[in-house]
Each structure stands twice: as C-alpha cells, then as structure tokens.
Design a protein around this motif. Structure first.
Motif, PDB file in Angstrom:
ATOM      1  N   LEU A  10       0.845  -1.189   0.000  1.00 38.04           N
ATOM      2  CA  LEU A  10       0.000   0.000   0.000  1.00 38.04           C
ATOM      3  C   LEU A  10       0.880   1.239   0.000  1.00 38.04           C
ATOM      4  O   LEU A  10       1.803   1.361   0.824  1.00 38.04           O
ATOM      5  CB  LEU A  10      -0.898  -0.001   1.240  1.00 38.04           C
ATOM      6  CG  LEU A  10      -1.775   1.231   1.457  1.00 38.04           C
ATOM      7  CD1 LEU A  10      -2.781   1.380   0.321  1.00 38.04           C
ATOM      8  CD2 LEU A  10      -2.494   1.130   2.806  1.00 38.04           C
ATOM      9  N   VAL A  11       0.605   2.156  -0.908  1.00 43.11           N
ATOM     10  CA  VAL A  11       1.383   3.389  -1.011  1.00 43.11           C
ATOM     11  C   VAL A  11       0.445   4.538  -1.350  1.00 43.11           C
ATOM     12  O   VAL A  11      -0.583   4.335  -2.010  1.00 43.11           O
ATOM     13  CB  VAL A  11       2.497   3.237  -2.076  1.00 43.11           C
ATOM     14  CG1 VAL A  11       1.905   3.015  -3.460  1.00 43.11           C
ATOM     15  CG2 VAL A  11       3.453   4.410  -2.069  1.00 43.11           C
ATOM     16  N   GLN A  12       0.793   5.723  -0.897  1.00 43.16           N
ATOM     17  CA  GLN A  12      -0.017   6.891  -1.220  1.00 43.16           C
ATOM     18  C   GLN A  12       0.292   7.384  -2.633  1.00 43.16           C
ATOM     19  O   GLN A  12       1.393   7.162  -3.155  1.00 43.16           O
ATOM     20  CB  GLN A  12       0.252   8.012  -0.216  1.00 43.16           C
ATOM     21  CG  GLN A  12      -0.304   7.746   1.167  1.00 43.16           C
ATOM     22  CD  GLN A  12      -0.178   8.946   2.081  1.00 43.16           C
ATOM     23  OE1 GLN A  12       0.726   9.759   1.924  1.00 43.16           O
ATOM     24  NE2 GLN A  12      -1.082   9.057   3.049  1.00 43.16           N
ATOM     25  N   ALA A  13      -0.678   8.042  -3.215  1.00 40.03           N
ATOM     26  CA  ALA A  13      -0.480   8.632  -4.541  1.00 40.03           C
ATOM     27  C   ALA A  13       0.745   9.539  -4.519  1.00 40.03           C
ATOM     28  O   ALA A  13       0.955  10.301  -3.574  1.00 40.03           O
ATOM     29  CB  ALA A  13      -1.716   9.411  -4.969  1.00 40.03           C
ATOM     30  N   GLY A  15       3.748   8.347  -4.443  1.00 43.56           N
ATOM     31  CA  GLY A  15       4.825   7.568  -3.860  1.00 43.56           C
ATOM     32  C   GLY A  15       5.467   6.615  -4.850  1.00 43.56           C
ATOM     33  O   GLY A  15       5.134   6.608  -6.042  1.00 43.56           O
ATOM     34  N   LYS A  86      -0.157   6.494  -9.118  1.00 46.73           N
ATOM     35  CA  LYS A  86      -1.507   7.044  -9.159  1.00 46.73           C
ATOM     36  C   LYS A  86      -2.491   5.974  -8.698  1.00 46.73           C
ATOM     37  O   LYS A  86      -2.209   4.776  -8.821  1.00 46.73           O
ATOM     38  CB  LYS A  86      -1.862   7.458 -10.581  1.00 46.73           C
ATOM     39  CG  LYS A  86      -0.863   8.371 -11.252  1.00 46.73           C
ATOM     40  CD  LYS A  86      -1.225   8.559 -12.724  1.00 46.73           C
ATOM     41  CE  LYS A  86      -0.195   9.413 -13.446  1.00 46.73           C
ATOM     42  NZ  LYS A  86      -0.531   9.566 -14.886  1.00 46.73           N
ATOM     43  N   PRO A  87      -3.658   6.378  -8.216  1.00 53.64           N
ATOM     44  CA  PRO A  87      -4.652   5.359  -7.853  1.00 53.64           C
ATOM     45  C   PRO A  87      -4.967   4.398  -8.999  1.00 53.64           C
ATOM     46  O   PRO A  87      -5.257   3.218  -8.756  1.00 53.64           O
ATOM     47  CB  PRO A  87      -5.866   6.205  -7.464  1.00 53.64           C
ATOM     48  CG  PRO A  87      -5.269   7.475  -6.939  1.00 53.64           C
ATOM     49  CD  PRO A  87      -4.066   7.727  -7.808  1.00 53.64           C
ATOM     50  N   THR A  90      -3.308   0.939  -9.233  1.00 53.38           N
ATOM     51  CA  THR A  90      -3.705  -0.162  -8.360  1.00 53.38           C
ATOM     52  C   THR A  90      -4.035  -1.394  -9.181  1.00 53.38           C
ATOM     53  O   THR A  90      -4.878  -1.349 -10.080  1.00 53.38           O
ATOM     54  CB  THR A  90      -4.924   0.234  -7.515  1.00 53.38           C
ATOM     55  OG1 THR A  90      -4.538   1.296  -6.625  1.00 53.38           O
ATOM     56  CG2 THR A  90      -5.444  -0.943  -6.708  1.00 53.38           C
ATOM     57  N   VAL A 124      -2.672   1.815  -4.501  1.00 53.94           N
ATOM     58  CA  VAL A 124      -2.292   3.215  -4.408  1.00 53.94           C
ATOM     59  C   VAL A 124      -3.497   3.998  -3.890  1.00 53.94           C
ATOM     60  O   VAL A 124      -4.542   4.028  -4.536  1.00 53.94           O
ATOM     61  CB  VAL A 124      -1.836   3.775  -5.765  1.00 53.94           C
ATOM     62  CG1 VAL A 124      -1.357   5.222  -5.607  1.00 53.94           C
ATOM     63  CG2 VAL A 124      -0.731   2.916  -6.346  1.00 53.94           C
ATOM     64  N   SER A 125      -3.337   4.593  -2.736  1.00 51.93           N
ATOM     65  CA  SER A 125      -4.435   5.346  -2.135  1.00 51.93           C
ATOM     66  C   SER A 125      -4.358   6.815  -2.549  1.00 51.93           C
ATOM     67  O   SER A 125      -3.278   7.367  -2.764  1.00 51.93           O
ATOM     68  CB  SER A 125      -4.377   5.236  -0.617  1.00 51.93           C
ATOM     69  OG  SER A 125      -3.187   5.808  -0.132  1.00 51.93           O
ATOM     70  N   SER A 126      -5.531   7.429  -2.635  1.00 53.60           N
ATOM     71  CA  SER A 126      -5.590   8.843  -3.057  1.00 53.60           C
ATOM     72  C   SER A 126      -5.471   9.788  -1.878  1.00 53.60           C
ATOM     73  O   SER A 126      -5.526   9.383  -0.727  1.00 53.60           O
ATOM     74  CB  SER A 126      -6.899   9.110  -3.804  1.00 53.60           C
ATOM     75  OG  SER A 126      -7.988   8.778  -2.979  1.00 53.60           O
TER      76      SER A 126
END
Length: 126
Positions: A10-13, A15, A86-87, A90, A124-126
C-alpha cells in the motif's frame, strides 16, 4: 523457469515502490522478461519488457517516464521501479518470461509468454 514476484503493498499517490521478480533456473539470463498488471474488473495489460541482456526495454505509453524495468542476471531477478504512482496504478502485477519474445510490439502480447509469476498486489491510495 519459476517466477516469484514480490514488493507490492500500500502506497499513497505520488509515492514509489520497487517490485522484484526472482527466477529459478540456470537459463534466466537468456529470457526476455516482462511485467503485466490486472486492475480489479479489468483485463490484464502490458506494463514493460526487457531483453535478456537488459539492453532493450519497452514500455506501455502510460508508464513511460514513471516506471523503469531493469534486471540483474547475476541475481536472477528483474525489477520494476514505479514512481509517481496514481490510484489508477492499483492492480496485481505479474512478471512473465519467455526465451523467444522480441522486446517491442511483440512483447505486449501476453500469450507470447510461457512462464508467469503468481502476482503481487499494489494498492495506491488517493
């Protein structure tokens, strides 16, 4: 050839993540390698490919400039460095190998690959 993909998570947008695909078998260095991905509810799509020597690479248009494929034949491993995530990135990411694939348009066709890894999930979380 047996392939084992890892490195998802899991990574943030915005990243980065680096995926790895470890291969067994003495002939790894003679195989073209590729990454594909499959997002929920969508068909599997081509991401990037690299020749057996690492001298040639090829990317899907949407990944150019953000993703980098590389390989270390001494470690029997191919990598996918993913930046500016980017989301929409995913997906479950799969590595694939084949000794006859020519890096380029030919390498976009998943039916050309005889060997596949089990996939690693990138979220990828927004």
């Amino acid at each position: 050839v047996q392939l084992q993909a890892s490195g998802g998570g899991l990574v943030q947008a915005g990243g980065s993540l680096r995926l790895s695909c470890a291969a067994s078998g003495r002939t790894f260095s003679r195989y073209a390698m590729a990454w594909f991905r499959q997002a929920p509810g969508k068909e599997r799509e081509f991401v990037a490919a690299i020749s057996w020597s690492g001298g040639s690479t090829y990317y899907a248009d949407s990944m150019k400039g953000r993703f980098t494929i590389s390989r270390d034949n001494a470690k029997n491993t191919v990598y996918l460095q993913m930046n500016s995530l980017k989301p929409d990135d995913t997906a479950v990411y799969y590595c694939a190998a084949d000794p006859t694939v020519v890096v380029g348009i030919d390498s976009r066709v998943e039916e050309r690959y005889d060997y596949w890894g089990q996939g690693t999930l990138v979220t990828v979380s927004s």
